[in-house]
Motif scaffolding. Structure first.
Motif: not given
Lengths: 297, 198
Positions: A217-219, A222
């Protein structure tokens, strides 16, 4: 490193796995993975704009004698609109014109001029503009694949090769770092260097499958980019571009990526054994160039 | 690395549909439970973590939090609440999305439907049950803020006939510095309408 970070590092590393080790393992001080941006302008995936990158496996060179040669060479094109892609696998001994250096083996380009010249050489050969060069070396590869928990590979033919250490039955094999390296190094098989190059491509797609399955996922992305930034050599790539690149990779379905070996033949140049660029290569490159998808191959 | 100046954008309160959404950072909280939204249509924002590409983590800059909240609130007003009332296509999206994101949602399709509530005219008040955004910041090796992810969880209830429709959205958004502000660059959002009888 967390597992997902290790997977991320490993998939990038597998994208450029070293296939043959000429000078022994690289020193531990060498960066595990290098990501270079070799074109200008900000990178942002756009629906109608394919992205091309060059994945290289470096052999570590011969200390004090010469620099890294790229013994695994793969041109990867991704079409963000369709989620499709193409990977052309180049035999390392492909005999080509290297800008400013005359004719030589393709794997000499990196040693002669680093990622920029390696990209320029491929661009001149194929007519395809390369945006990124990913490069890794032998030494950290084994550890990275192990840290990622290994990778499942569908071995196309049984192998029993004492030179590379590749001993695998046909079928799905869970490989640790040593096994993955042996699989990608083995050229004592029908088709020799061509088949080895094809197997490297198979390993890349297997790693991509693993990354997709563990999509953080995006988090999560990151989070692993933060770790990558601390361990990976990055040149000319902004963190946002790196993020976009990593997310783009996750959107690609490995089943929609065609992996093909550059058509070629066997020849000699002086005392060297070389691979010549085959007659069908120009058509293959042209087919990939417009949208990173093969329509006629 | 070129990092655009981080300016807080004061997005106009409410969109053309007269949704009444307002911008501001009044709902920002640090860690723990989200603070209650100060206005009817505004995200309750929490700053969850800073992920540094350097050995040490800087703190989450308040101006980044405020700018991200302004964009998220702008999205809420322009793309969700306003169209829920009017049924008309949203306006003002260029203040909220980056150019690549605008390209992605320019044509009808699942991506546009994920982040735009349009074509479903519903009458009556739009009640915000909750709208939470949990932010994670990625910083460059030099410490500059480069990317924010927002974990979105929101429900808005709209009266429809004899019952209500819960407009539910959840997922993640990525915001980056863009044209002097922070804008939504990509997203992975799931949207659904749940009908419930009164």
């Amino acid at each position: 490193m967390t597992r997902v970070v290790a997977v991320a590092v490993a998939v990038l590393a597998v994208l450029s796995v070293t296939a043959a080790v000429r000078g022994g393992p690289a020193g531990s001080s060498q960066t595990a993975l290098e990501i270079h941006k070799v074109d200008t302008g900000a990178f942002s995936p756009r629906p109608g704009q394919p992205v091309f990158m060059l994945a290289l496996g470096l052999d570590g060179g011969r200390p004090g004698i010469d620099g890294d040669r790229s013994d695994a060479i793969h041109l990867i094109g991704i079409n963000p609109a369709t989620g499709e892609g193409t990977m052309i696998n180049f035999p390392r001994d492909t005999y080509v014109a290297i800008p400013g250096h005359g004719r030589a083996k393709l794997n000499d380009a990196y040693a002669l001029g680093g990622p920029g010249l390696a990209a320029n050489t491929i661009e001149q050969l194929t007519g395809i503009d390369v945006s990124f060069v990913l490069a890794t070396r032998f030494a950290p590869f084994v550890d990275m694949v192990n840290s990622a928990g290994g990778v499942d590979v569908d071995v196309p033919i049984a192998m029993n090769d004492s030179f590379s250490g590749a001993n695998f039955p046909q079928g799905r094999v869970h490989m640790g770092g040593n096994e993955a390296l042996a699989f990608s190094r083995n050229r004592h098989i029908t088709g020799g260097d061509f088949t080895r190059s094809e197997h490297q491509g198979l390993l890349i797609l297997s790693a991509l499958t693993k990354l997709r399955a563990e999509n953080p996922g995006a988090t999560g992305a990151a989070r692993y980019l933060a770790v990558l930034g601390r361990y990976v050599g990055i040149t000319g790539v902004t963190p946002v571009e790196l993020y976009r690149l990593s997310r783009l990779a996750v959107t690609i379905d490995p089943a929609k990526v065609r992996s093909v070996v550059m058509p070629g033949g066997i020849g000699t140049a002086g005392a060297q054994s070389i691979v010549t660029v085959g007659g069908g290569a120009a058509g293959l490159f042209a087919d990939m160039r417009d949208d990173a998808v093969l329509q006629s191959h | 690395m070129l990092i655009p100046p981080l300016l807080v954008v004061a997005l106009a309160g409410g969109c053309s549909g007269g949704d009444g959404a307002e911008s501001g950072s009044g709902a920002v909280a640090r860690g723990g439970s989200p603070a209650p939204a100060a206005r009817p249509y505004s995200f309750a924002v929490t700053t969850a973590a800073v992920e540094p590409m350097a050995p040490t983590a800087p703190s989450f800059p308040p101006d980044v939090t405020a700018a991200v909240q302004a964009s998220l609130d702008g999205w809420l007003g322009h793309a969700i609440v306003g169209p829920l009332r009017s049924g008309k296509p949203s306006s003002g999206l260029d203040a909220v999305f980056t150019e690549p994101a605008l390209l992605k949602i320019s044509a009808p399709g699942p991506e546009r439907a994920a982040v735009l509530e349009e074509g479903t005219p519903l009458t009556g008040d739009v009640k915000q049950e909750h709208a939470n955004a949990k932010l994670t910041l990625l910083t460059a090796p030099g410490g500059e803020p480069v990317l924010v992810t927002a974990q979105i969880d929101m429900v808005h209830a709209v009266k429809s006939g004899s019952g209500f429709v819960d407009v539910v959205r959840g997922g993640e958004m990525v915001l980056v510095p863009d044209r002097g502000s922070w804008r939504i660059d990509s997203f992975d959002i799931v949207a659904k309408h749940d009908t419930r009888v009164k």
